[in-house]
Structures are given as structure tokens and as C-alpha cells.
Design an enzyme around this catalytic site. Structure first.
Site, PDB file in Angstrom:
ATOM      1  N   ASN A   1      51.520  70.946  60.687  1.00  0.00           N
ATOM      2  CA  ASN A   1      50.210  70.975  59.646  1.00  0.00           C
ATOM      3  C   ASN A   1      49.936  69.665  58.822  1.00  0.00           C
ATOM      4  OD1 ASN A   1      47.823  71.155  58.936  1.00  0.00           O
ATOM      5  ND2 ASN A   1      47.400  73.238  57.686  1.00  0.00           N
TER       6      ASN A   1
ATOM      7  N   GLU B   1      51.114  67.227  52.112  1.00  0.00           N
ATOM      8  CA  GLU B   1      52.492  67.956  52.591  1.00  0.00           C
ATOM      9  C   GLU B   1      52.403  67.967  54.283  1.00  0.00           C
ATOM     10  OE1 GLU B   1      51.798  72.118  50.884  1.00  0.00           O
ATOM     11  OE2 GLU B   1      52.468  72.727  52.674  1.00  0.00           O
TER      12      GLU B   1
ATOM     13  N   ARG C   1      35.726  76.103  65.319  1.00  0.00           N
ATOM     14  CA  ARG C   1      36.494  76.784  64.079  1.00  0.00           C
ATOM     15  C   ARG C   1      35.565  75.814  63.554  1.00  0.00           C
ATOM     16  NH1 ARG C   1      42.446  74.803  61.999  1.00  0.00           N
ATOM     17  NH2 ARG C   1      42.134  75.267  59.839  1.00  0.00           N
TER      18      ARG C   1
ATOM     19  N   ARG D   1      44.679  71.040  60.037  1.00  0.00           N
ATOM     20  CA  ARG D   1      45.465  70.294  60.638  1.00  0.00           C
ATOM     21  C   ARG D   1      46.436  70.648  61.500  1.00  0.00           C
ATOM     22  NH1 ARG D   1      44.463  66.216  56.717  1.00  0.00           N
ATOM     23  NH2 ARG D   1      42.633  64.949  56.910  1.00  0.00           N
TER      24      ARG D   1
ATOM     25  N   ASP E   1      53.971  69.852  57.252  1.00  0.00           N
ATOM     26  CA  ASP E   1      54.401  70.772  57.636  1.00  0.00           C
ATOM     27  C   ASP E   1      55.675  71.197  58.961  1.00  0.00           C
ATOM     28  OD1 ASP E   1      53.939  71.968  54.490  1.00  0.00           O
ATOM     29  OD2 ASP E   1      52.292  73.414  55.742  1.00  0.00           O
TER      30      ASP E   1
ATOM     31  N   GLU F   1      56.746  75.339  60.368  1.00  0.00           N
ATOM     32  CA  GLU F   1      56.645  76.891  59.901  1.00  0.00           C
ATOM     33  C   GLU F   1      57.416  78.000  61.117  1.00  0.00           C
ATOM     34  OE1 GLU F   1      53.547  77.802  55.736  1.00  0.00           O
ATOM     35  OE2 GLU F   1      53.099  77.678  57.899  1.00  0.00           O
TER      36      GLU F   1
ATOM     37  N   HIS G   1      54.961  76.046  64.295  1.00  0.00           N
ATOM     38  CA  HIS G   1      53.208  75.934  63.486  1.00  0.00           C
ATOM     39  C   HIS G   1      53.621  74.403  62.908  1.00  0.00           C
ATOM     40  CE1 HIS G   1      49.830  76.701  61.446  1.00  0.00           C
ATOM     41  NE2 HIS G   1      50.173  75.935  60.303  1.00  0.00           N
TER      42      HIS G   1
ATOM     43  N   GLY H   1      49.004  87.401  65.059  1.00  0.00           N
ATOM     44  CA  GLY H   1      47.481  87.419  63.961  1.00  0.00           C
ATOM     45  C   GLY H   1      47.333  88.677  62.951  1.00  0.00           C
TER      46      GLY H   1
ATOM     47  N   TRP I   1      49.642  88.045  58.971  1.00  0.00           N
ATOM     48  CA  TRP I   1      49.084  86.865  59.620  1.00  0.00           C
ATOM     49  C   TRP I   1      50.253  86.137  60.897  1.00  0.00           C
ATOM     50  CZ3 TRP I   1      51.260  82.024  59.750  1.00  0.00           C
ATOM     51  CH2 TRP I   1      51.827  80.956  58.520  1.00  0.00           C
TER      52      TRP I   1
END
Length: 294
Positions: free
Chosen positions: A116, A97, A283, A125, A99, A101, A114, A195, A191
Site C-alpha cells: 500500500n 507511508e 469499492r 492503494r 507498506d 505486510e 499486501h 477476511g 481480518w
């Protein structure tokens, strides 16, 4: 003769990339119960979100490498809680995928872009950017260049991220799974904005995003599992064969960022990137992913 054929192929591939495609021919609206619409004789597509449902569409074709361009105009005003997703994806638990966003925000605050990359079902990622313009006033072009060496994310032809093929270092890279193009407008107020602290204000519904100017200079999955590079050309290649027809065009299939474009990408990242998974050791207690140190 072979040299002339290669030149003709390159010209045809370039020509098919120049003209914006018709949404009726290239996409199916897959959900939303009428909230997605194709307008203006196939030159405009709109998605709508209300309290009941969002909406989405997907490409009729699957692609194995290519340069994909789409012009988007995002939800204006108070878009907090909404997400406009635009991405390539295969299917299954080990899917690949790529992405884009767009995370909405309250009026006057910038969108978050965003990005990824998933390989073999593994993501995490993420890189995020604050957009340096108002993406709701005019259409802007968001591009994915995917070839055997790179996945390059671009905004108005300005590179913002380059995910390199580091398979030689043991890092997987999308190369065998054809992907469709998907887009959707949906509610993610648990989210998406600060957040999840800022919820969707339904008094501003319905929310709407618009699309135009789709172009795919790409290798398309055809009958028998073969890939066709340049729909008007009809040149087939076996999956994973390197898509010889695309390579012959000498454009996106072999494209890399030259020094000037690398510098432009680093400038964007230094000024507008707000999150980079490679700089988030909390993380990843076992260490950030291996590609971060390469």
C-alpha cells in the site's frame, strides 16, 4: 576537481550500501516487553508474538528518499491470523507511508503479500500478491526504492509494483516528509486470513519472524532538518532540495525500470497478483483513483 569529487562520492555511497548494517546501531526495539531481540552481535533481529503481546522495532534514522533492503524469514507453519509488517512511515494525520505486510495462512497455504502507499494521510492503494516461494524456509530480500519519480516494491530484486510520481496530473506523491522504517509482528485475526474467517491458533505460539541483511542507501535526516546522503560521506542537502549528493551517485536516486524489468514486473502481476485497487470499481462508487487511468 568537481568531477573527481563526484566520482569519489559515488564510490563511497556504493560501498556503504554493500555492507549489511548492525541492528544495534540502526534500530530500537520499541515494544513487546522483551519479545524483540537483537542477536549475533547485531547481525540478526527476531520478533515474537504470543497471546499476550506482539513486538516491534523502528529505525533510529529518518529517511527522505533511498533504497531500503531487508532480509526476512517469516513465521513458519500455521501462521494464520498473524501479520508481519515492514514499512516506511512519517507521523501525523497527513502522513506518508510505504507498506509491505505479510498476511499469514494455515499450514501449506501461501502467504499473502499486501502492499500500500499513503500520501498526505490517504491510502486505499492496495495491491496483493501470492508469494511464489515459501518465505519461511529461507531469508528473502524485500526492497523499497523511493526516489522523486517512483516508489518501486521489489522481492529478491524482482520488481512487483511501481507507484509513479504523477503530481503533474494532480496526484500527490511522498516527497517532503522524512520517514522511519518500522516493523512489527502482531495478531490481526479479525481480518488478516481469509477476511478474518480463520483465527490465530494460539497452540502454535510463540510465533517468530527473523531479520538480517539491512541496507539503507539513502538520504538521512540530520541536525537542522537537513539530509545527509551516505552516512560515511557527510554530505548535507536542504530538505526537498533534490538531495544533490544522492543524484551525484547516479544510482537509486534516478533509477527507473527499464523495458526488461517492466516486463518482469508485468509477468509477476499477471501470475501472482490477487488484488488490485485499480480494478475494484465496487469499492470506489465515484470511480477508481485517478492514477489508475494513467
Amino acid at each position: 576537481m568537481a568531477r573527481m569529487a563526484g566520482l569519489v562520492l559515488a564510490v563511497l555511497l556504493a560501498y556503504t550500501a554493500m555492507a549489511a548494517a548492525n541492528f544495534n546501531q540502526e534500530f530500537d526495539i520499541t515494544w513487546g516487553d522483551g519479545r524483540g531481540k537483537i542477536l549475533e552481535n547485531g547481525q540478526l533481529l527476531t520478533l515474537t508474538l504470543d497471546r499476550t503481546s506482539g513486538s516491534g522495532f523502528q529505525s533510529k534514522h529518518e529517511y527522505l528518499y533511498g533504497k531500503i533492503d531487508m532480509q526476512l524469514k517469516l513465521v513458519p507453519g500455521n501462521s494464520a491470523g498473524t501479520v508481519t509488517a515492514y514499512y516506511l512511515s512519517s507521523q501525523g494525520p497527513t502522513h506518508d507511508e510505504i507498506d509491505f505486510e505479510f498476511l499469514g495462512n494455515v499450514t501449506g497455504e501461501p502467504y499473502t503479500l499486501h502492499t500500500n502507499v499513503f500520501t498526505q494521510g490517504q491510502g486505499q492503494r492496495e495491491m496483493q500478491f501470492r508469494l511464489w516461494y515459501d518465505p519461511t524456509k529461507e531469508f528473502h530480500t524485500y526492497s523499497i526504492l523511493w526516489n522523486p519519480k517512483h516508489i518501486i516494491f521489489m522481492v529478491d530484486d524482482l520488481p512487483i509494483r511501481d507507484f509513479r510520481n504523477l503530481e503533474g496530473k494532480g496526484i500527490s506523491f511522498p516527497k517532503n516528509q522524512p520517514m522511519r522504517l518500522y516493523s512489527s509482528l502482531w495478531n490481526a485475526d479479525d481480518w488478516a486470513t481469509q477476511g478474518g474467517r480463520v483465527k490465530t491458533d494460539w497452540s502454535h505460539a510463540p510465533f517468530s519472524a527473523s531479520y538480517r541483511g539491512f541496507r539503507a542507501d539513502a538520504c538521512v535526516l540530520a541536525a537542522g532538518g537537513r539530509t545527509r546522503c551516505g552516512a560515511a560521506v557527510g554530505t548535507d542537502a536542504a530538505p526537498g532540495s533534490g538531495a544533490a549528493a544522492a543524484a551525484a551517485s547516479g544510482t537509486w536516486y534516478n533509477q527507473e525500470l527499464d523495458l526488461t524489468r517492466q516486463q518482469r514486473m508485468r509477468w509477476v502481476q499477471s501470475k501472482y497478483m490477487i488484488y488490485n485497487y485499480c480494478t475494484d470499481p465496487k469499492r470506489f462508487p465515484q470511480g477508481v483513483p485517478a492514477e489508475c487511468s494513467m
